[in-house]
Motif scaffolding. Structure first.
Motif, PDB file in Angstrom:
ATOM      1  N   ALA A   1       0.840  -1.193   0.000  1.00 12.42           N
ATOM      2  CA  ALA A   1       0.000   0.000   0.000  1.00 12.42           C
ATOM      3  C   ALA A   1       0.876   1.243   0.000  1.00 12.42           C
ATOM      4  O   ALA A   1       0.611   2.211   0.710  1.00 12.42           O
TER       5      ALA A   1
ATOM      6  N   LEU B   1      -7.601   0.918   3.675  1.00  9.40           N
ATOM      7  CA  LEU B   1      -6.595  -0.079   4.042  1.00  9.40           C
ATOM      8  C   LEU B   1      -7.035  -0.891   5.258  1.00  9.40           C
ATOM      9  O   LEU B   1      -6.783  -2.099   5.334  1.00  9.40           O
TER      10      LEU B   1
ATOM     11  N   VAL C   1       2.151  -5.220   6.434  1.00  8.12           N
ATOM     12  CA  VAL C   1       1.635  -4.101   5.652  1.00  8.12           C
ATOM     13  C   VAL C   1       2.823  -3.310   5.124  1.00  8.12           C
ATOM     14  O   VAL C   1       3.726  -2.932   5.884  1.00  8.12           O
TER      15      VAL C   1
ATOM     16  N   CYS D   1       0.027   5.521   9.119  1.00  4.71           N
ATOM     17  CA  CYS D   1      -0.531   4.179   9.049  1.00  4.71           C
ATOM     18  C   CYS D   1      -0.832   3.647  10.457  1.00  4.71           C
ATOM     19  O   CYS D   1      -1.890   3.075  10.707  1.00  4.71           O
TER      20      CYS D   1
ATOM     21  N   GLY E   1      -3.618  -3.228  -1.262  1.00  6.10           N
ATOM     22  CA  GLY E   1      -4.128  -2.547  -0.088  1.00  6.10           C
ATOM     23  C   GLY E   1      -5.454  -1.843  -0.298  1.00  6.10           C
ATOM     24  O   GLY E   1      -6.174  -1.550   0.667  1.00  6.10           O
ATOM     25  N   VAL E   2      -5.802  -1.547  -1.547  1.00  3.01           N
ATOM     26  CA  VAL E   2      -7.056  -0.846  -1.832  1.00  3.01           C
ATOM     27  C   VAL E   2      -8.036  -1.754  -2.575  1.00  3.01           C
ATOM     28  O   VAL E   2      -8.806  -1.306  -3.421  1.00  3.01           O
TER      29      VAL E   2
ATOM     30  N   THR F   1      -9.368  -3.560   4.157  1.00  2.00           N
ATOM     31  CA  THR F   1      -8.641  -4.644   3.493  1.00  2.00           C
ATOM     32  C   THR F   1      -7.959  -5.545   4.510  1.00  2.00           C
ATOM     33  O   THR F   1      -8.035  -6.785   4.418  1.00  2.00           O
TER      34      THR F   1
ATOM     35  N   PRO G   1      -4.890   4.511   0.313  1.00  2.00           N
ATOM     36  CA  PRO G   1      -5.157   3.607   1.434  1.00  2.00           C
ATOM     37  C   PRO G   1      -5.776   4.282   2.644  1.00  2.00           C
ATOM     38  O   PRO G   1      -6.426   3.618   3.458  1.00  2.00           O
TER      39      PRO G   1
END
Length: 233
Positions: A11, A35, A53, A63, A109-110, A38, A25
């Motif tokens: 991602a 994200l 990740v 994140c 990730g998307v 996911t 994301p």
């Protein structure tokens, strides 16, 4: 399966086609980052042991604060620094894996609407063949064009598939494919292409048209509809 399975979720892309100040994301889908949706698909899958990740190192803080810490993910073991390309990002993820991992799932990730059924089907096929990817038959007629946008070929639609993720591989095979590509300075549009370049067969597993990769504003609106009606996927 009695094998150890790790999911790599790249991602780290810039997502310029979304035309938004936030990277894809981290855009919200029903008040939750894409994200995070996911990751949840693999968090709840009983075959998956761990999740790595892969994001831009500059985005580690975002994140953690917006995707990982607000949600009770127990399988996310590591954030991995992404590379300049998706291929390099996956390679970095492979290098971070422990030696006891048997199978690697690579998933965008998307792409938050992957189902357990698709994950299990890809794992089963990879257990049998070594490599498997989710894909759907194309619905449109495809044309091949030259540099002047003149049509040169119309392939038989019945033989054409649109490849998605998850893509699942024996870890040793995917490591060999990426290492060989690094040494020979070759690129592939996905991980399956690198395995194909080794001369190794890859099994297509029928996925779902709802397994959408959110790339454009239109995709985001479609994702909102899908999320509001789980019967669609």
């Amino acid at each position: 399966m009695n094998s150890k399975v790790c999911t790599l979720i790249p991602a780290a892309g810039k997502g310029s086609r979304m035309a938004h100040s936030l990277k894809k994301p981290y855009l919200k889908l029903a008040k939750k980052p894409i994200l995070a949706h996911t990751i949840q698909r693999f968090e709840q899958n009983t075959a998956v042991d761990t999740i790595f990740v892969i994001v831009n190192e500059r985005d580690f803080g975002e994140c953690r604060s917006t995707v990982l810490e607000p949600y009770p993910f127990t399988k996310v073991q590591k954030l991995v620094a992404g590379g300049e390309t998706r291929q390099r990002s996956v390679y970095n993820g492979l290098r971070a894996l422990s030696a006891d991992v048997d199978f690697v799932i690579v998933h965008d990730g998307v792409r938050p609407f992957v189902t357990d059924e698709t994950i299990f089907a890809c794992l089963t096929a990879a257990d049998e063949c070594g490599a498997a990817v989710a894909a759907v038959p194309v619905k449109d007629t495809i044309k091949v064009a030259d540099e002047n946008c003149l049509i040169t070929e119309t392939p038989e639609r019945e033989r054409l598939w649109a490849v998605q993720t998850p893509q699942v591989f024996r870890k040793s095979l995917l490591e060999e494919a990426h290492q060989t590509a690094q040494e020979q300075q070759r690129t592939g549009t996905d991980d399956a292409a690198l395995v194909e370049q080794l001369g190794f067969p890859v099994k297509l597993v029928k996925g779902s048209y709802a397994n959408l990769k959110i790339t454009t504003p239109v995709d985001l609106r479609i994702a909102e509809v899908l999320l509001s009606d789980p019967t669609l996927w």
